[in-house]
Motif scaffolding. Structure first.
Motif, PDB file in Angstrom:
ATOM      1  N   ALA A 108       0.832  -1.210   0.000  1.00  0.00           N
ATOM      2  CA  ALA A 108       0.000   0.000   0.000  1.00  0.00           C
ATOM      3  C   ALA A 108       0.864   1.256   0.000  1.00  0.00           C
ATOM      4  O   ALA A 108       0.595   2.213  -0.741  1.00  0.00           O
ATOM      5  CB  ALA A 108      -0.940  -0.018   1.196  1.00  0.00           C
ATOM      6  N   HIS A 109       1.904   1.262   0.817  1.00  0.00           N
ATOM      7  CA  HIS A 109       2.770   2.440   0.860  1.00  0.00           C
ATOM      8  C   HIS A 109       3.486   2.633  -0.473  1.00  0.00           C
ATOM      9  O   HIS A 109       3.647   3.770  -0.953  1.00  0.00           O
ATOM     10  CB  HIS A 109       3.786   2.307   1.996  1.00  0.00           C
ATOM     11  N   ALA A 110       3.905   1.553  -1.084  1.00  0.00           N
ATOM     12  CA  ALA A 110       4.625   1.647  -2.351  1.00  0.00           C
ATOM     13  C   ALA A 110       3.770   2.258  -3.452  1.00  0.00           C
ATOM     14  O   ALA A 110       4.291   2.929  -4.343  1.00  0.00           O
ATOM     15  CB  ALA A 110       5.116   0.265  -2.769  1.00  0.00           C
ATOM     16  N   ARG A 111       2.459   2.056  -3.404  1.00  0.00           N
ATOM     17  CA  ARG A 111       1.579   2.619  -4.447  1.00  0.00           C
ATOM     18  C   ARG A 111       1.025   3.977  -4.046  1.00  0.00           C
ATOM     19  O   ARG A 111       0.207   4.552  -4.760  1.00  0.00           O
ATOM     20  CB  ARG A 111       0.444   1.651  -4.773  1.00  0.00           C
ATOM     21  N   GLY A 112       1.450   4.514  -2.881  1.00  0.00           N
ATOM     22  CA  GLY A 112       1.073   5.881  -2.508  1.00  0.00           C
ATOM     23  C   GLY A 112      -0.069   6.011  -1.538  1.00  0.00           C
ATOM     24  O   GLY A 112      -0.538   7.130  -1.291  1.00  0.00           O
ATOM     25  N   ALA A 113      -0.548   4.911  -0.971  1.00  0.00           N
ATOM     26  CA  ALA A 113      -1.627   5.008   0.023  1.00  0.00           C
ATOM     27  C   ALA A 113      -1.106   5.634   1.316  1.00  0.00           C
ATOM     28  O   ALA A 113       0.090   5.584   1.616  1.00  0.00           O
ATOM     29  CB  ALA A 113      -2.201   3.618   0.308  1.00  0.00           C
ATOM     30  N   VAL A 159       4.766  15.623  20.701  1.00  0.00           N
ATOM     31  CA  VAL A 159       3.775  16.122  19.751  1.00  0.00           C
ATOM     32  C   VAL A 159       2.534  15.240  19.733  1.00  0.00           C
ATOM     33  O   VAL A 159       2.547  14.100  20.202  1.00  0.00           O
ATOM     34  CB  VAL A 159       4.380  16.215  18.333  1.00  0.00           C
ATOM     35  N   LEU A 160       1.460  15.768  19.157  1.00  0.00           N
ATOM     36  CA  LEU A 160       0.206  15.019  19.061  1.00  0.00           C
ATOM     37  C   LEU A 160       0.237  14.005  17.922  1.00  0.00           C
ATOM     38  O   LEU A 160      -0.263  12.896  18.064  1.00  0.00           O
ATOM     39  CB  LEU A 160      -0.972  15.976  18.843  1.00  0.00           C
ATOM     40  N   TYR A 161       0.789  14.395  16.791  1.00  0.00           N
ATOM     41  CA  TYR A 161       0.882  13.484  15.666  1.00  0.00           C
ATOM     42  C   TYR A 161       1.966  13.957  14.721  1.00  0.00           C
ATOM     43  O   TYR A 161       2.408  15.112  14.765  1.00  0.00           O
ATOM     44  CB  TYR A 161      -0.446  13.332  14.920  1.00  0.00           C
ATOM     45  N   VAL A 162       2.430  13.037  13.869  1.00  0.00           N
ATOM     46  CA  VAL A 162       3.470  13.316  12.885  1.00  0.00           C
ATOM     47  C   VAL A 162       3.015  12.763  11.543  1.00  0.00           C
ATOM     48  O   VAL A 162       2.473  11.657  11.474  1.00  0.00           O
ATOM     49  CB  VAL A 162       4.816  12.662  13.279  1.00  0.00           C
ATOM     50  N   HIS A 163       3.228  13.526  10.478  1.00  0.00           N
ATOM     51  CA  HIS A 163       2.889  13.090   9.122  1.00  0.00           C
ATOM     52  C   HIS A 163       4.109  13.313   8.249  1.00  0.00           C
ATOM     53  O   HIS A 163       4.570  14.440   8.104  1.00  0.00           O
ATOM     54  CB  HIS A 163       1.702  13.900   8.591  1.00  0.00           C
ATOM     55  N   GLU A 164       4.647  12.235   7.693  1.00  0.00           N
ATOM     56  CA  GLU A 164       5.831  12.353   6.853  1.00  0.00           C
ATOM     57  C   GLU A 164       5.802  11.278   5.776  1.00  0.00           C
ATOM     58  O   GLU A 164       5.753  10.080   6.078  1.00  0.00           O
ATOM     59  CB  GLU A 164       7.102  12.209   7.710  1.00  0.00           C
ATOM     60  N   ASP A 165       5.814  11.708   4.513  1.00  0.00           N
ATOM     61  CA  ASP A 165       5.902  10.787   3.380  1.00  0.00           C
ATOM     62  C   ASP A 165       4.787   9.748   3.415  1.00  0.00           C
ATOM     63  O   ASP A 165       5.030   8.540   3.287  1.00  0.00           O
ATOM     64  CB  ASP A 165       7.275  10.109   3.368  1.00  0.00           C
ATOM     65  N   ASN A 166       3.545  10.214   3.568  1.00  0.00           N
ATOM     66  CA  ASN A 166       2.359   9.342   3.568  1.00  0.00           C
ATOM     67  C   ASN A 166       2.315   8.360   4.739  1.00  0.00           C
ATOM     68  O   ASN A 166       1.546   7.396   4.712  1.00  0.00           O
ATOM     69  CB  ASN A 166       2.233   8.559   2.254  1.00  0.00           C
ATOM     70  N   VAL A 167       3.134   8.590   5.757  1.00  0.00           N
ATOM     71  CA  VAL A 167       3.108   7.759   6.950  1.00  0.00           C
ATOM     72  C   VAL A 167       2.745   8.649   8.134  1.00  0.00           C
ATOM     73  O   VAL A 167       3.350   9.701   8.345  1.00  0.00           O
ATOM     74  CB  VAL A 167       4.469   7.076   7.200  1.00  0.00           C
ATOM     75  N   TRP A 168       1.745   8.213   8.904  1.00  0.00           N
ATOM     76  CA  TRP A 168       1.207   9.000  10.003  1.00  0.00           C
ATOM     77  C   TRP A 168       1.341   8.213  11.307  1.00  0.00           C
ATOM     78  O   TRP A 168       1.074   7.013  11.343  1.00  0.00           O
ATOM     79  CB  TRP A 168      -0.272   9.285   9.803  1.00  0.00           C
ATOM     80  N   THR A 169       1.707   8.898  12.368  1.00  0.00           N
ATOM     81  CA  THR A 169       1.694   8.296  13.708  1.00  0.00           C
ATOM     82  C   THR A 169       1.102   9.311  14.672  1.00  0.00           C
ATOM     83  O   THR A 169       1.243  10.514  14.476  1.00  0.00           O
ATOM     84  CB  THR A 169       3.107   7.901  14.182  1.00  0.00           C
TER      85      THR A 169
END
Length: 343
Positions: A108-113, A159-169
């Motif tokens: 999924a990550h490889a195709r951009g999800a 921090v509350l959340y992190v978003h980097e390169d289509n990956v969220w935590t």
């Protein structure tokens, strides 16, 4: 006998809605599921613009930690068609990740999800290697453990959340709602996220860099509460002029105290925070094609299209017209992709 909870059977999806797959596993508690369900489940909210699918490694009944189970969970095949995949939690920080789930996440990550973990779900995501070299966070009680187990991750503990390169935590609790609203904005636009936040009586989106825990003396707690209320006032009145001196008088503190406490709460200065709020609201309005650029500039507090242009170019290197066109085109492409995948 435990009760059974059926979550959005396949076949009830609206056409063209982005598919979000939520991967559940044995041993999750109800609070792990609450944030994504409140934001994205149409059983809870008719405002949800996404098609939430519940899936698991072994389809069928999934037992939770209390007296209800999840029925009709799909298999992981849906992950290959989803625009986003959420891991809402994980049974334990040492619990292994099934090979089938790891492979689905990597494909999924490889195709951009978009790949999203909430709270302890970060440990499953970390095990796949997707977080290596990236920033990530989790509940503040688990950040040290995350850093020790996965030293290649750049853990951000506050921090509350992190978003980097289509990956969220994200952190735990209410931060899951913030993250899910941010995900809806990324998938469906700011207007859709704003409608959901109104229904949830929530902020449209808290900034990810806000601190999870703010240690402060009780004497300052009342001041901080008034500052938070003042932030709500400013958000609701962005077209007005706002200064530190005026807002400090509202809070009944000196400008210096206001600036110091504001910085602790927001993680940035008032001027930078205000600019971010105005840009965020301007972007929301720009996604509404019937709102003129002049009206966008006025309502968001920039006053003139020229000032809006300057700040938008500095933020994302686009003019207001270019930003509007790019968002509308991206939304149309996402709808077309979803329609094609549903065929």
């Amino acid at each position: 006998m435990s009760a059974s909870l059926s979550l959005h059977p396949a076949g009830q999806a609206r056409a063209a809605a982005p598919i979000v797959a939520m991967v559940v596993s044995e041993g999750l508690g109800p609070f792990h599921l609450a944030g994504p369900l409140m934001v994205m489940s149409r059983n809870y909210s008719n405002e949800s613009p996404v098609d939430l699918r519940i899936c698991t490694v072994t389809p069928g009944m999934v037992r939770t930690t209390i007296e209800f189970d999840i029925s009709r969970a799909q298999d992981l095949e849906i992950c290959d068609r989803a625009q986003a995949i959420i891991i809402p939690g994980w049974p334990g920080t040492d619990a292994p990740v099934p090979q089938a789930l790891e492979a689905a996440l990597l494909r999924a990550h490889a195709r951009g999800a978009q790949i999203v973990s909430l709270c302890r779900g970060v440990f499953a995501l970390a095990s796949t290697g997707l977080l290596d070299g990236r920033r990530a966070t989790t509940h503040w009680r688990r950040t040290q453990e995350l850093a020790e187990k996965f030293p290649r991750i750049r853990v951000e503990p506050e921090v509350l959340y992190v978003h980097e390169d289509n990956v969220w935590t994200s952190a735990g609790g209410a931060a899951a709602i913030d993250t899910c609203l941010f995900l809806v904005q990324a998938l469906c636009g700011a207007e859709a996220a704003a409608r959901l936040s109104r229904q949830l009586v929530s902020f449209p989106r808290r900034e990810g860099r806000w601190q999870q825990v703010v240690e402060r003396p009780l004497a300052e707690a009342g001041t901080d509460r008034r500052i938070l209320q003042t932030m709500d006032f400013v958000r609701a009145n962005l077209s007005m002029m706002h200064s530190v001196n005026d807002l400090a008088r509202r809070v009944h503190v000196s400008p210096r105290t206001f600036s110091r406490r504001f910085g602790k709460i927001a993680g940035t200065s008032f001027s930078q925070w205000l600019l971010a709020q105005r840009l965020g609201y301007a972007k929301t309005l720009l996604e509404m094609p019937d709102v003129s650029i002049e009206k966008v500039a006025q309502e968001s507090g920039f006053g003139s299209p020229r000032l809006l242009l300057r700040h938008l170019r500095s933020d994302c290197d686009m003019t207001p017209t270019e930003y509007r066109r790019s968002r509308l085109e991206a939304r149309a492409e996402a709808r077309a992709e979803t329609q094609m995948s549903a065929m």
